[in-house]
Scaffold this active site. Structure first.
Site, PDB file in Angstrom:
ATOM      1  N   ARG A   1      53.287 -18.778 -65.189  1.00 17.70           N
ATOM      2  CA  ARG A   1      51.969 -19.202 -65.695  1.00 17.70           C
ATOM      3  C   ARG A   1      52.033 -19.673 -67.142  1.00 17.70           C
ATOM      4  O   ARG A   1      51.181 -20.434 -67.592  1.00 17.70           O
ATOM      5  CB  ARG A   1      50.928 -18.101 -65.473  1.00 17.70           C
ATOM      6  CG  ARG A   1      50.516 -17.989 -64.005  1.00 17.70           C
ATOM      7  CD  ARG A   1      49.582 -16.824 -63.779  1.00 17.70           C
ATOM      8  NE  ARG A   1      50.163 -15.554 -64.098  1.00 17.70           N
ATOM      9  CZ  ARG A   1      50.938 -14.840 -63.271  1.00 17.70           C
ATOM     10  NH1 ARG A   1      51.199 -15.280 -62.056  1.00 17.70           N
ATOM     11  NH2 ARG A   1      51.447 -13.681 -63.643  1.00 17.70           N
TER      12      ARG A   1
ATOM     13  N   GLU B   1      60.264  -1.228 -65.248  1.00 21.21           N
ATOM     14  CA  GLU B   1      60.006   0.175 -64.922  1.00 21.21           C
ATOM     15  C   GLU B   1      60.955   0.621 -63.787  1.00 21.21           C
ATOM     16  O   GLU B   1      61.542   1.691 -63.837  1.00 21.21           O
ATOM     17  CB  GLU B   1      58.545   0.329 -64.525  1.00 21.21           C
ATOM     18  CG  GLU B   1      58.105   1.772 -64.578  1.00 21.21           C
ATOM     19  CD  GLU B   1      56.629   1.919 -64.268  1.00 21.21           C
ATOM     20  OE1 GLU B   1      55.946   0.885 -64.121  1.00 21.21           O
ATOM     21  OE2 GLU B   1      56.185   3.071 -64.165  1.00 21.21           O
TER      22      GLU B   1
HETATM   23  P1  AMP Z   1      55.752  -7.741 -69.306  1.00 24.98           P
HETATM   24  O1  AMP Z   1      57.187  -8.151 -69.379  1.00 24.98           O
HETATM   25  O2  AMP Z   1      55.557  -6.371 -68.728  1.00 24.98           O
HETATM   26  O3  AMP Z   1      55.051  -7.906 -70.647  1.00 24.98           O
HETATM   27  O4  AMP Z   1      55.049  -8.694 -68.261  1.00 24.98           O
HETATM   28  C1  AMP Z   1      54.703  -9.974 -68.617  1.00 24.98           C
HETATM   29  C2  AMP Z   1      54.893 -10.959 -67.503  1.00 24.98           C
HETATM   30  O5  AMP Z   1      54.509 -10.456 -66.238  1.00 24.98           O
HETATM   31  C3  AMP Z   1      54.020 -12.172 -67.762  1.00 24.98           C
HETATM   32  O6  AMP Z   1      54.798 -13.318 -67.480  1.00 24.98           O
HETATM   33  C4  AMP Z   1      52.841 -12.020 -66.826  1.00 24.98           C
HETATM   34  O7  AMP Z   1      52.546 -13.242 -66.200  1.00 24.98           O
HETATM   35  C5  AMP Z   1      53.260 -10.975 -65.811  1.00 24.98           C
HETATM   36  N1  AMP Z   1      52.325  -9.821 -65.751  1.00 24.98           N
HETATM   37  C6  AMP Z   1      52.610  -8.554 -66.126  1.00 24.98           C
HETATM   38  N2  AMP Z   1      51.585  -7.735 -65.905  1.00 24.98           N
HETATM   39  C7  AMP Z   1      50.601  -8.509 -65.381  1.00 24.98           C
HETATM   40  C8  AMP Z   1      49.265  -8.247 -64.948  1.00 24.98           C
HETATM   41  N3  AMP Z   1      48.730  -7.012 -65.000  1.00 24.98           N
HETATM   42  N4  AMP Z   1      48.533  -9.281 -64.483  1.00 24.98           N
HETATM   43  C9  AMP Z   1      49.063 -10.531 -64.428  1.00 24.98           C
HETATM   44  N5  AMP Z   1      50.313 -10.828 -64.826  1.00 24.98           N
HETATM   45  C10 AMP Z   1      51.085  -9.839 -65.290  1.00 24.98           C
END
Ligand code: AMP
Length: 179
Positions: free
Chosen positions: A68, A105
Site C-alpha cells: 500500500r 511476532e
Molecule cells: P509493522 O512492521 O508491524 O510496523 O507493520 C507495518 C506493515 O504491515 C505496513 O506495511 C502495513 O501495511 C501492514 N500492517 C501492519 N499492521 C496493520 C494493520 N493493523 N492494518 C493494516 N495494515 C497493517
C-alpha cells in the site's frame, strides 16, 4: 503547493473513511482498511496533497514499501515530480538486490531493494500506510543505511500508537492519524 483544507480538517475526514476490520488477517489483529480512502477521489487527493506538503524540498527519492506504500508514494511522486524507489518482498525485483531480514511476532520477513537504486547522493523519505510494530520501517532504514543514502524521515497515513513502532526508528516520523 495548495492544500485546500487544514491538516486537522483533512485528518478528521480521512479518519471517518478508514474501516477497522477485527481479526484480519489473523485473530487479534484489527486491520486498518484504507481502501475506502482510495475510492473517494476528493479524500485521496486531499491526503496526497497533505503527504506532499510534508516532503522536504531536498528529497531525491520516495522509498515506497510494498504494497500500500506504493499507492501513496506513486501519487505523491507524481504530484511533486520526484521518483520512487520500490522496497519489495523477496523475489519480486529483477536485478541485483540487497536484503534485510527482520523478526515478526511469529517468524520473520525480508525486504529487498535494487542495489543500484539509491546511493549516498540521495536524500529519501519512506512512505507507507500503517506504522504498527515498526519492523518494516526499521528494515527499510537498514536498507537505506546499507546503500549509504541519507534518510530524511518516515511518513505514514496511520500510526498505531500502542505498538510503539516509532521507538524502533532512528529517523523522524510524521503520521497523520494516530489510533
Ligand atoms: P509493522 O512492521 O508491524 O510496523 O507493520 C507495518 C506493515 O504491515 C505496513 O506495511 C502495513 O501495511 C501492514 N500492517 C501492519 N499492521 C496493520 C494493520 N493493523 N492494518 C493494516 N495494515 C497493517
Amino acid at each position: 503547493m495548495e492544500v485546500r483544507l487544514s491538516r486537522s480538517e483533512i485528518v478528521e475526514r480521512i479518519k471517518k473513511l478508514i474501516v477497522d476490520v477485527p481479526n484480519f488477517p489473523s485473530e487479534g489483529i484489527i486491520f486498518k482498511d484504507i481502501t475506502p480512502v482510495l475510492q473517494n477521489g476528493i479524500a485521496f487527493q486531499d491526503i496526497v496533497n497533505l503527504f506532499s506538503s510534508t516532503i522536504p524540498k531536498e528529497t531525491t527519492q520516495l522509498l515506497a514499501i510494498e504494497s500500500r506504500g506504493f499507492i501513496f508514494a506513486s501519487a505523491i511522486a507524481h504530484h511533486l515530480g520526484i521518483g520512487i524507489t520500490l522496497v519489495r518482498k523477496p523475489g519480486k525485483l529483477p536485478r541485483p538486490t540487497i536484503s534485510h531480514t527482520y523478526a515478526l511476532e511469529y517468524g520473520e520477513d525480508t525486504l529487498q531493494i535494487h542495489k543500484d537504486s539509491i546511493s549516498k547522493k540521495d536524500k529519501v523519505i519512506v512512505i507507507d500506510d500503517v506504522l504498527a510494530t515498526g519492523g518494516t520501517a526499521q528494515a527499510t532504514e537498514v536498507l537505506c543505511e546499507k546503500l549509504g543514502a541519507h534518510l530524511l524521515g518516515h511518513r505514514f497515513l496511520i500510526e498505531i500508537d500502542s505498538l510503539k513502532g516509532r521507538d524502533k526508528l532512528s529517523a523522524t516520523v510524521d503520521s497523520f492519524i494516530h489510533c
